[in-house]
Design a protein around this motif. Structure first.
Motif, mmCIF file in Angstrom:
data_model
loop_
_atom_site.group_PDB
_atom_site.id
_atom_site.type_symbol
_atom_site.label_atom_id
_atom_site.label_comp_id
_atom_site.label_asym_id
_atom_site.label_seq_id
_atom_site.Cartn_x
_atom_site.Cartn_y
_atom_site.Cartn_z
ATOM 1 N N PRO A 167 3.046 -15.862 32.668
ATOM 2 C CA PRO A 167 3.068 -17.163 33.355
ATOM 3 C C PRO A 167 4.406 -17.869 33.198
ATOM 4 N N ASP A 168 4.722 -18.727 34.166
ATOM 5 C CA ASP A 168 5.894 -19.588 34.012
ATOM 6 C C ASP A 168 5.448 -20.918 33.413
ATOM 7 N N GLY A 169 6.412 -21.635 32.888
ATOM 8 C CA GLY A 169 6.109 -22.930 32.297
ATOM 9 C C GLY A 169 7.371 -23.682 31.961
ATOM 10 N N CYS A 170 7.205 -24.755 31.196
ATOM 11 C CA CYS A 170 8.331 -25.567 30.744
ATOM 12 C C CYS A 170 8.791 -25.084 29.377
ATOM 13 N N ALA A 171 10.097 -25.171 29.144
ATOM 14 C CA ALA A 171 10.670 -24.827 27.842
ATOM 15 C C ALA A 171 11.640 -25.916 27.420
ATOM 16 N N LEU A 172 11.645 -26.190 26.130
ATOM 17 C CA LEU A 172 12.532 -27.213 25.575
ATOM 18 C C LEU A 172 13.241 -26.611 24.360
ATOM 19 N N PHE A 173 14.562 -26.665 24.362
ATOM 20 C CA PHE A 173 15.374 -26.148 23.262
ATOM 21 C C PHE A 173 16.265 -27.272 22.729
ATOM 22 N N PHE A 174 16.459 -27.315 21.395
ATOM 23 C CA PHE A 174 17.433 -28.247 20.823
ATOM 24 C C PHE A 174 18.185 -27.546 19.697
#
Length: 361
Positions: A167-174
């Protein structure tokens, strides 16, 4: 190739063969943490360019400095917002009639995406339509010093495509050397009390230099004409969640996303008039400081040409200042066949802003 470059090429090549992920349900489970040696971003950028040597060079985009109230005592926080185009959708469902299939090959398109990220070196990276998180972005970006979170759509359209990668989705990196994670929330958006297929991630981070806290959120709202009220309801739900997470706007906020909504839509107006006191960063590039860019996505499908402003970076106007913003591609740079292309990997443009905290009263 020298030993260092050979090592990097090996790391890059391992992420190119992702067929295993589509055959097993483990794509939803993060792999065990691996103590891999760090990668120098400059070396990885050179390696990406070596893979892309037959393609045209990257477009030149410049940062536009914006007026601020005064100097900042700490380095700016660079935030990148980007719908990177899910690989399964680009190849299987989006019907980019002017884009050759050769331009969509993951082996090279992946390097174009990484090249864009590495060129601007964001401190925080907010992505939508990520369907290669565990086999590509998480392993490589973690070696660049990022900590990542992925939240897939419950019923991703990617799963309808043969030979998908999950599946596709949201990703958040810091970047872990700049921020400490205080708390994190994965939000499944609701509309008219119904749970929907759209999601958001909201994380409260603490700056290690200044000890100031802020909330960063990423989302991707429902697409298509005719779903305006649905998007509006999703936006209201997200705002309510963010109201709680920021303790009624006590914690500064940055919201990145593909809202699938022009500035004329209700969901945009909800964000612009919210009690969270948000402003849209890219309005500041306009002559009057009040107008959004003419487009953030431009593509040609079987249904015709689509040129829209759908992507935004919202921020707390009282607590934060935008120091600079990355200018958009011109129509000439984009070219008559529009996006994606051999030059550019997505149908959406990346947005990048440098933020500083305003001095506390």
């Amino acid at each position: 190739m020298g030993n260092g470059t050979s090592r990097l090429y090996s790391a890059l090549a391992k992420t190119l063969n992702s067929s295993a992920a589509s055959q097993h349900p483990e794509y939803l489970v993060a792999p065990d943490p691996e103590h891999l040696e760090p990668i120098d971003p400059k070396e990885l950028l050179e390696e990406c360019r070596a893979v892309l040597h037959t393609r045209p060079p990257r477009f030149q985009r410049d940062f536009v400095a914006l007026p601020a109230d005064g100097p900042s005592s700490h380095p700016p926080i660079r935030v990148m917002q980007w719908n990177i185009l899910a690989q399964a959708l680009g190849e299987g469902k989006d019907n980019f009639v002017q884009c050759p299939m050769e331009a969509l090959k993951w082996e090279e398109r992946k390097c174009l995406i990484l090249e864009e990220i590495l060129a601007y070196q964001p401190d925080i990276l907010c992505l939508q339509e990520v369907d290669h998180y565990f086999d590509t972005f998480q392993p490589l970006l973690s070696r660049l010093g990022y900590q990542g979170t992925f939240f897939p759509k419950p019923w991703s359209p990617c799963l309808d495509v043969e030979h998908n990668n999950g599946p596709d989705g949201c990703a958040l990196f810091f970047l872990q050397n700049r921020f400490k994670l205080v708390n994190s929330a994965n939000i499944r958006l609701t509309a008219m009390t119904l749970k929907t297929n759209q999601v958001a991630i909201a994380q409260t981070l603490e700056c290690k230099e200044s000890s100031r806290q802020f909330c960063i959120a990423v989302t991707h709202l429902k697409a298509r004409t005719g779903w305006e009220r649905f998007r509006s309801a999703q936006g209201c739900d997200l705002l309510q969640n963010l109201q709680t997470i920021t303790q009624g706007a006590k914690i500064p906020l940055i919201v990145c996303g593909d809202f699938n909504a022009e500035p004329t839509e209700e969901v945009y107006k909800h964000f612009a008039s919210s009690s969270l006191n948000l402003n849209s960063a890219y309005k500041l590039l306009s002559a009057d400081g009040q107008s959004e860019p003419p487009y953030t996505t431009w593509k040609i499908r079987t249904s015709g040409e689509c040129r829209h402003t759908l992507d935004y970076i919202w921020y707390s106007r009282q607590a934060l200042s935008v120091r600079s913003a990355l200018d958009l591609l011109t129509e000439e740079q984009i070219g008559p066949n529009r996006l994606p292309s051999f030059n550019y990997p997505s149908d959406h443009l990346s947005l990048v802003c440098d933020f500083t905290f305003n001095e506390e009263p």
